[in-house]
Write a protein that holds these residues in place. Structure first.
Motif, PDB file in Angstrom:
ATOM      1  N   VAL A 131       0.832  -1.202   0.000  1.00 54.84           N
ATOM      2  CA  VAL A 131       0.000   0.000   0.000  1.00 54.84           C
ATOM      3  C   VAL A 131       0.867   1.251   0.000  1.00 54.84           C
ATOM      4  CG1 VAL A 131      -1.928  -1.091   1.223  1.00 54.84           C
ATOM      5  CG2 VAL A 131      -0.137   0.060   2.526  1.00 54.84           C
ATOM      6  N   ARG A 132       0.242   2.326  -0.415  1.00 54.48           N
ATOM      7  CA  ARG A 132       0.852   3.649  -0.286  1.00 54.48           C
ATOM      8  C   ARG A 132       0.076   4.394   0.791  1.00 54.48           C
ATOM      9  NH1 ARG A 132       0.207   8.844  -2.728  1.00 54.48           N
ATOM     10  NH2 ARG A 132      -1.601   8.068  -3.872  1.00 54.48           N
ATOM     11  N   ILE A 133       0.759   4.819   1.830  1.00 54.26           N
ATOM     12  CA  ILE A 133       0.089   5.512   2.924  1.00 54.26           C
ATOM     13  C   ILE A 133      -0.296   6.916   2.468  1.00 54.26           C
ATOM     14  CG2 ILE A 133       0.277   6.332   5.289  1.00 54.26           C
ATOM     15  CD1 ILE A 133       0.174   3.304   5.011  1.00 54.26           C
ATOM     16  N   ILE A 134      -1.575   7.252   2.629  1.00 46.82           N
ATOM     17  CA  ILE A 134      -2.048   8.566   2.197  1.00 46.82           C
ATOM     18  C   ILE A 134      -2.451   9.450   3.372  1.00 46.82           C
ATOM     19  CG2 ILE A 134      -2.785   7.715  -0.050  1.00 46.82           C
ATOM     20  CD1 ILE A 134      -5.633   7.630   0.964  1.00 46.82           C
ATOM     21  N   ALA A 135      -2.483   8.899   4.590  1.00 46.21           N
ATOM     22  CA  ALA A 135      -2.815   9.727   5.759  1.00 46.21           C
ATOM     23  C   ALA A 135      -2.347   9.037   7.025  1.00 46.21           C
ATOM     24  CB  ALA A 135      -4.314   9.999   5.835  1.00 46.21           C
ATOM     25  N   PHE A 136      -1.912   9.834   7.982  1.00 51.11           N
ATOM     26  CA  PHE A 136      -1.545   9.363   9.317  1.00 51.11           C
ATOM     27  C   PHE A 136      -2.356  10.137  10.352  1.00 51.11           C
ATOM     28  CE2 PHE A 136       2.569   8.327   7.216  1.00 51.11           C
ATOM     29  CZ  PHE A 136       2.714   7.015   7.627  1.00 51.11           C
ATOM     30  N   TRP A 137      -2.708   9.456  11.423  1.00 47.32           N
ATOM     31  CA  TRP A 137      -3.266  10.126  12.594  1.00 47.32           C
ATOM     32  C   TRP A 137      -2.464   9.679  13.812  1.00 47.32           C
ATOM     33  CZ3 TRP A 137      -6.409   8.257   8.733  1.00 47.32           C
ATOM     34  CH2 TRP A 137      -7.283   9.177   8.139  1.00 47.32           C
TER      35      TRP A 137
ATOM     36  N   THR B   9      -4.462  -8.266   1.485  1.00 47.45           N
ATOM     37  CA  THR B   9      -4.042  -8.401   2.887  1.00 47.45           C
ATOM     38  C   THR B   9      -3.096  -9.577   3.096  1.00 47.45           C
ATOM     39  OG1 THR B   9      -6.055  -9.674   3.355  1.00 47.45           O
ATOM     40  CG2 THR B   9      -6.130  -7.302   3.766  1.00 47.45           C
ATOM     41  N   ALA B  10      -3.088 -10.540   2.169  1.00 50.33           N
ATOM     42  CA  ALA B  10      -2.187 -11.687   2.312  1.00 50.33           C
ATOM     43  C   ALA B  10      -0.723 -11.267   2.186  1.00 50.33           C
ATOM     44  CB  ALA B  10      -2.521 -12.748   1.266  1.00 50.33           C
ATOM     45  N   ARG B  11      -0.474 -10.140   1.557  1.00 55.58           N
ATOM     46  CA  ARG B  11       0.900  -9.670   1.377  1.00 55.58           C
ATOM     47  C   ARG B  11       1.342  -8.718   2.484  1.00 55.58           C
ATOM     48  NH1 ARG B  11       1.747  -7.181  -4.373  1.00 55.58           N
ATOM     49  NH2 ARG B  11       3.902  -7.296  -3.620  1.00 55.58           N
ATOM     50  N   LEU B  12       0.432  -8.359   3.356  1.00 58.38           N
ATOM     51  CA  LEU B  12       0.765  -7.403   4.408  1.00 58.38           C
ATOM     52  C   LEU B  12       1.496  -8.087   5.559  1.00 58.38           C
ATOM     53  CD1 LEU B  12      -2.585  -5.402   4.556  1.00 58.38           C
ATOM     54  CD2 LEU B  12      -0.371  -4.520   3.793  1.00 58.38           C
TER      55      LEU B  12
ATOM     56  N   PHE C  44      -5.084  -4.601  11.150  1.00 54.50           N
ATOM     57  CA  PHE C  44      -5.885  -4.191  10.004  1.00 54.50           C
ATOM     58  C   PHE C  44      -6.974  -5.233   9.790  1.00 54.50           C
ATOM     59  CE2 PHE C  44      -2.080  -6.456   8.661  1.00 54.50           C
ATOM     60  CZ  PHE C  44      -2.590  -7.498   7.894  1.00 54.50           C
ATOM     61  N   GLU C  45      -8.021  -4.843   9.078  1.00 52.66           N
ATOM     62  CA  GLU C  45      -9.112  -5.771   8.792  1.00 52.66           C
ATOM     63  C   GLU C  45      -8.602  -6.921   7.929  1.00 52.66           C
ATOM     64  OE1 GLU C  45     -13.568  -5.782   6.696  1.00 52.66           O
ATOM     65  OE2 GLU C  45     -12.339  -3.963   6.717  1.00 52.66           O
ATOM     66  N   GLY C  46      -8.878  -8.148   8.348  1.00 57.12           N
ATOM     67  CA  GLY C  46      -8.414  -9.312   7.615  1.00 57.12           C
ATOM     68  C   GLY C  46      -7.076  -9.840   8.085  1.00 57.12           C
ATOM     69  N   ARG C  47      -6.508  -9.252   9.139  1.00 56.76           N
ATOM     70  CA  ARG C  47      -5.219  -9.731   9.652  1.00 56.76           C
ATOM     71  C   ARG C  47      -5.392 -11.112  10.279  1.00 56.76           C
ATOM     72  NH1 ARG C  47      -2.288  -9.875  14.526  1.00 56.76           N
ATOM     73  NH2 ARG C  47      -0.078  -9.285  14.369  1.00 56.76           N
ATOM     74  N   PRO C  48      -4.539 -12.093   9.920  1.00 50.68           N
ATOM     75  CA  PRO C  48      -4.614 -13.410  10.564  1.00 50.68           C
ATOM     76  C   PRO C  48      -4.280 -13.312  12.056  1.00 50.68           C
ATOM     77  CG  PRO C  48      -3.327 -13.491   8.531  1.00 50.68           C
ATOM     78  CD  PRO C  48      -3.540 -12.046   8.848  1.00 50.68           C
ATOM     79  N   ASP C  49      -4.691 -14.312  12.805  1.00 51.48           N
ATOM     80  CA  ASP C  49      -4.385 -14.349  14.232  1.00 51.48           C
ATOM     81  C   ASP C  49      -2.898 -14.578  14.460  1.00 51.48           C
ATOM     82  OD1 ASP C  49      -7.046 -14.022  14.887  1.00 51.48           O
ATOM     83  OD2 ASP C  49      -7.436 -16.182  14.947  1.00 51.48           O
ATOM     84  N   ASP C  50      -2.424 -14.138  15.621  1.00 47.60           N
ATOM     85  CA  ASP C  50      -1.056 -14.454  16.010  1.00 47.60           C
ATOM     86  C   ASP C  50      -0.933 -15.954  16.280  1.00 47.60           C
ATOM     87  OD1 ASP C  50      -0.505 -11.794  15.851  1.00 47.60           O
ATOM     88  OD2 ASP C  50      -0.455 -11.441  18.011  1.00 47.60           O
ATOM     89  N   CYS C  51       0.264 -16.476  16.108  1.00 47.87           N
ATOM     90  CA  CYS C  51       0.514 -17.889  16.381  1.00 47.87           C
ATOM     91  C   CYS C  51       0.370 -18.156  17.880  1.00 47.87           C
ATOM     92  CB  CYS C  51       1.914 -18.272  15.916  1.00 47.87           C
ATOM     93  SG  CYS C  51       2.372 -19.966  16.339  1.00 47.87           S
ATOM     94  N   ARG C  52      -0.359 -19.203  18.219  1.00 51.63           N
ATOM     95  CA  ARG C  52      -0.540 -19.593  19.616  1.00 51.63           C
ATOM     96  C   ARG C  52       0.071 -20.964  19.902  1.00 51.63           C
ATOM     97  NH1 ARG C  52      -6.880 -17.754  20.638  1.00 51.63           N
ATOM     98  NH2 ARG C  52      -6.587 -15.557  20.060  1.00 51.63           N
ATOM     99  N   VAL C  53       0.817 -21.471  18.932  1.00 46.99           N
ATOM    100  CA  VAL C  53       1.424 -22.791  19.082  1.00 46.99           C
ATOM    101  C   VAL C  53       2.821 -22.687  19.672  1.00 46.99           C
ATOM    102  CG1 VAL C  53       2.210 -24.834  17.832  1.00 46.99           C
ATOM    103  CG2 VAL C  53       0.044 -23.755  17.215  1.00 46.99           C
TER     104      VAL C  53
END
Length: 262
Positions: free
Chosen positions: A155-161, A198-201, A220-229
């Motif tokens: 992505v190209r970031i277009i705004a920060f808060w 999102t798979a590339r993020l 971000f929306e669609g982010r996979p869960d962290d590893c719990r193993v």
């Protein structure tokens, strides 16, 4: 509690009010192009039949108040209960409808609705990101540049808060040492991509070039869960990236935990 300060964006992109973007860490965030109205009356005794009448009445009010707006451009959806409140979402098909229905005067059974939440109609090729716990000893500009560079592949970031403590605002201006360590970023997919892949993020940002580096998750929306193993001492990573969790059956678990014998 917090004050969001828009730090940077290149024209001519339209940037909506920060409060109208979804928070990636809140599952109850309002969807894109949605105005959520809260019913101010007592709804505890309303039966499904009355809720249906409420919806019919609201749709009629939208048609009457905005006669020039096509009916399909602003659609009231079925009432939904969240915690102890009753809400009705009005979905806008475009930015103009979204702007207009903000002023809707809606009521049912003699009780009014109040506009409670809004979800900006930003395009699907944009995605909101959130990073927490940034070391506040870092200067903000290098932090923003680090986020921009680490997400640049997708992505190209277009705004920060940048988030500041509201209680320490001076004449409406946040001072540098009021930074909370929380940054939101709005990213846009490269080229003509319809959506952000999102798979590339990355699930984590390294921040290894900062004066006070700290590896942190980016949400971000669609982010996979962290590893719990893996054990807690192992470097944090996403479940989809875990090598220890690879089993011959194709599951995301260690072979020793597999139901099948290999």
């Amino acid at each position: 509690m917090y004050h969001a300060e828009l730090r940077w964006f290149p024209p001519p992109r339209q940037i909506w009010n920060f409060r109208e973007y979804p928070d990636p860490m809140r599952p109850d965030s309002v969807g894109r192009g949605t105005r959520r109205f809260r019913f101010e009356g007592d709804h505890r005794q309303l039966t499904p039949q009355y809720l249906n009448l409420m919806l019919v009445e609201m749709r009629g009010q939208l048609l009457a108040q905005f006669a020039d707006l096509p009916a399909r451009d602003a659609i009231a959806t079925a009432p939904l209960g969240i915690n102890s409140s009753l809400y009705v979402d009005v979905l806008a098909r475009n930015a103009e409808a979204y702007r207009i229905i903000k002023d809707a005067n809606l009521s049912a059974f003699g009780q009014h609705f109040h506009l409670a939440f809004s979800g900006a109609p930003f395009p699907p090729n944009q995605l909101m990101f959130r990073v927490n716990n940034i070391d506040i000893r870092n200067r903000l500009v290098p932090v923003l540049n680090a986020i921009r560079k680490e997400l640049a592949r997708s992505v190209r970031i277009i705004a920060f808060w940048a988030m500041y403590h509201r209680a320490t605002m001076v004449n409406g201006v946040a001072t540098h040492n009021d930074f909370t360590g929380i940054v939101y970023a709005l990213g846009e997919a490269h080229g003509n991509a319809v959506r952000v892949d999102t798979a590339r993020l990355p699930g984590f940002l390294e921040f290894d070039q900062l004066d006070f580096p700290r590896r942190l998750p980016v949400f971000f929306e669609g982010r996979p869960d962290d590893c719990r193993v893996c054990k807690p001492r192992a470097p944090k990573h996403l479940s989809t990236e875990c090598q220890a969790g690879s089993c011959r059956c194709g599951g995301r678990h260690p072979p020793r935990q597999c139901f099948y014998r290999h």
